[in-house]
Write a protein that holds these residues in place. Structure first.
Motif, short mmCIF file in Angstrom:
data_model
loop_
_atom_site.label_atom_id
_atom_site.label_comp_id
_atom_site.label_asym_id
_atom_site.label_seq_id
_atom_site.Cartn_x
_atom_site.Cartn_y
_atom_site.Cartn_z
N VAL A 5 0.85 -1.24 -0.02
CA VAL A 5 0.15 0.14 -0.02
C VAL A 5 0.83 1.23 -0.12
O VAL A 5 1.76 1.44 0.71
CB VAL A 5 -0.93 0.25 1.24
CG1 VAL A 5 -1.90 1.10 1.06
CG2 VAL A 5 -1.56 -1.42 1.40
N ALA A 19 -1.59 5.23 3.83
CA ALA A 19 -0.99 3.97 3.49
C ALA A 19 -0.89 3.10 4.84
O ALA A 19 -1.34 1.88 4.81
CB ALA A 19 0.51 4.00 2.95
N TRP A 22 -4.59 2.01 5.83
CA TRP A 22 -5.10 0.94 4.70
C TRP A 22 -4.49 -0.43 5.14
O TRP A 22 -4.97 -1.55 4.88
CB TRP A 22 -5.29 1.24 3.35
CG TRP A 22 -6.24 0.55 2.66
CD1 TRP A 22 -6.22 -0.04 1.63
CD2 TRP A 22 -7.76 0.87 3.14
NE1 TRP A 22 -7.76 -0.47 1.34
CE2 TRP A 22 -8.54 0.17 1.95
CE3 TRP A 22 -8.39 1.76 3.72
CZ2 TRP A 22 -9.98 -0.19 2.04
CZ3 TRP A 22 -9.89 1.64 3.65
CH2 TRP A 22 -10.73 0.81 2.92
N ASP A 23 -3.24 -0.39 5.36
CA ASP A 23 -2.45 -1.48 5.96
C ASP A 23 -3.06 -2.31 7.00
O ASP A 23 -3.29 -3.48 7.13
CB ASP A 23 -1.16 -0.92 6.39
CG ASP A 23 -0.05 -1.97 7.03
OD1 ASP A 23 -0.68 -2.91 7.75
OD2 ASP A 23 0.92 -2.00 6.87
N ALA A 33 -1.04 -7.30 4.13
CA ALA A 33 -0.50 -6.05 3.55
C ALA A 33 0.50 -5.28 4.32
O ALA A 33 0.49 -5.50 5.58
CB ALA A 33 -1.78 -5.01 3.55
N CYS A 69 -0.99 -4.46 -5.27
CA CYS A 69 -0.63 -3.23 -4.59
C CYS A 69 -2.07 -2.37 -4.55
O CYS A 69 -2.80 -2.50 -5.30
CB CYS A 69 0.51 -2.24 -5.31
SG CYS A 69 0.31 -1.99 -7.11
N VAL A 70 -1.91 -1.43 -3.62
CA VAL A 70 -3.37 -0.40 -3.60
C VAL A 70 -2.57 0.76 -3.73
O VAL A 70 -1.66 1.14 -2.89
CB VAL A 70 -4.07 -0.70 -2.22
CG1 VAL A 70 -5.09 0.38 -2.01
CG2 VAL A 70 -4.66 -1.91 -2.23
#
Length: 305
Positions: A5, A19, A22-23, A33, A69-70
């Motif tokens: 992320v 990041a 969202w991880d 993640a 990946c995001v």
């Protein structure tokens, strides 16, 4: 495979914080993640991470083929790894205009909303899971909102951003003005950085009618720290532009407290940009632009050459 992320190069608080947020969310909901960065975070972002007990994520140079990946806080390929179109992008969460140029392996989840902060969007996307956020993740989310809204001064601020920040601050027993002042003090402490580092610290590349710009913004409560270095910084602009493959660096020093920006004017091109874009009258090597606070909403949409 672990999903990476990350946000844009020259990471700011919203990129680093989103990041990490969202991880947490992906791991919380069963997807392995890891938050990573595409460069050294600015001083405010580093302060926020330390404040809430997070180690700085690893910095990566590129992504491998098929790496899941995001992408957060950007959708611009110029701000992402060189091999981004070879990776397996599974989602994009952003609050900037669509730029184009990204390719994906298949259909993905894309959320782009006109809010001031990526972290605000994430709160909505979490649904009921938001109630499970630990305090340190809530602290990141609050920090992202205060940073991107400049404590609600920025014209990008929406009621949704402000209401969420106030609610999070209440849950954390934090006084927003005092905490925002701490953040902005950390952001303003740039004396240790070289001129080139300052020009790249919070910058994005944009092309306007065939002219490529690096548009740099320094948000500060102590603008004189930067303004006193004006001559030296302007001398560095030519080298930075050449090294980065752009025609011109535009530097806007945003005075958070006085709600204005100072644009450096090293040459005729920047003078033309100031006059055509902002209706300014330029008589020297800098011009003050009252009310200009946001690159996303006020600077980029106005640029003309």
């Amino acid at each position: 495979m672990t999903t990476l992320v990350f946000g844009h190069k020259a990471p700011d608080t919203d990129t680093l914080g989103s990041a990490l947020i969202w991880d947490w969310f992906l791991n919380h909901t069963g997807t392995p993640a890891k938050a990573v960065l595409l460069g050294t975070p600015n001083t405010e972002a580093a302060f926020v991470a330390e404040k809430w007990g997070f180690a700085q994520p690893d910095i990566i140079d590129d992504v491998a083929d098929d790496q899941p990946c995001v992408i957060v806080d950007t959708n611009n390929p110029a701000e992402l790894p060189a091999n981004i179109n070879g990776a397996d992008i599974t989602a994009i969460i952003d609050h900037h205009k669509l730029v184009g140029g990204l390719e994906t392996k298949g259909p993905i989840d894309i959320t782009v909303r006109p809010l001031a902060c990526t972290a605000t969007i994430m709160y909505d996307l979490m649904g009921d899971h938001a109630a499970h956020m630990p305090d340190n993740v809530k602290g990141l989310m609050l920090s992202c909102i205060l940073s991107d809204t400049l404590e609600f001064r920025s014209p990008t601020t929406t009621d949704k951003d402000k209401d969420l920040a106030v609610a999070l601050a209440g849950q954390l027993n934090i006084a927003i003005p005092a905490y925002a002042s701490e953040m902005f003090a950390a952001k303003s402490d740039v004396s240790a950085f070289s001129d080139a580092e300052l020009l790249r610290m919070d910058s994005k590349e944009f092309t306007v009618d065939g002219t490529k710009f690096r548009v740099s913004v320094l948000e500060t409560t102590a603008p004189n720290i930067v303004l006193d270095r004006k001559a030296s910084i302007m001398n560095s602009m030519t080298a930075v532009a050449a090294e980065d493959g752009v025609d011109q660096v535009l530097l806007f020093v945003v005075d958070i407290l006085n709600e204005e920006a100072t644009l450096f004017i090293p040459n005729e091109l920047t003078k033309t940009v100031a006059e055509k874009s902002f209706g300014a009258t330029v008589t020297g090597d800098a011009v003050v632009l009252p009310g200009i606070m946001s690159r996303k909403k006020q600077i980029i949409p106005s640029l003309k050459v």
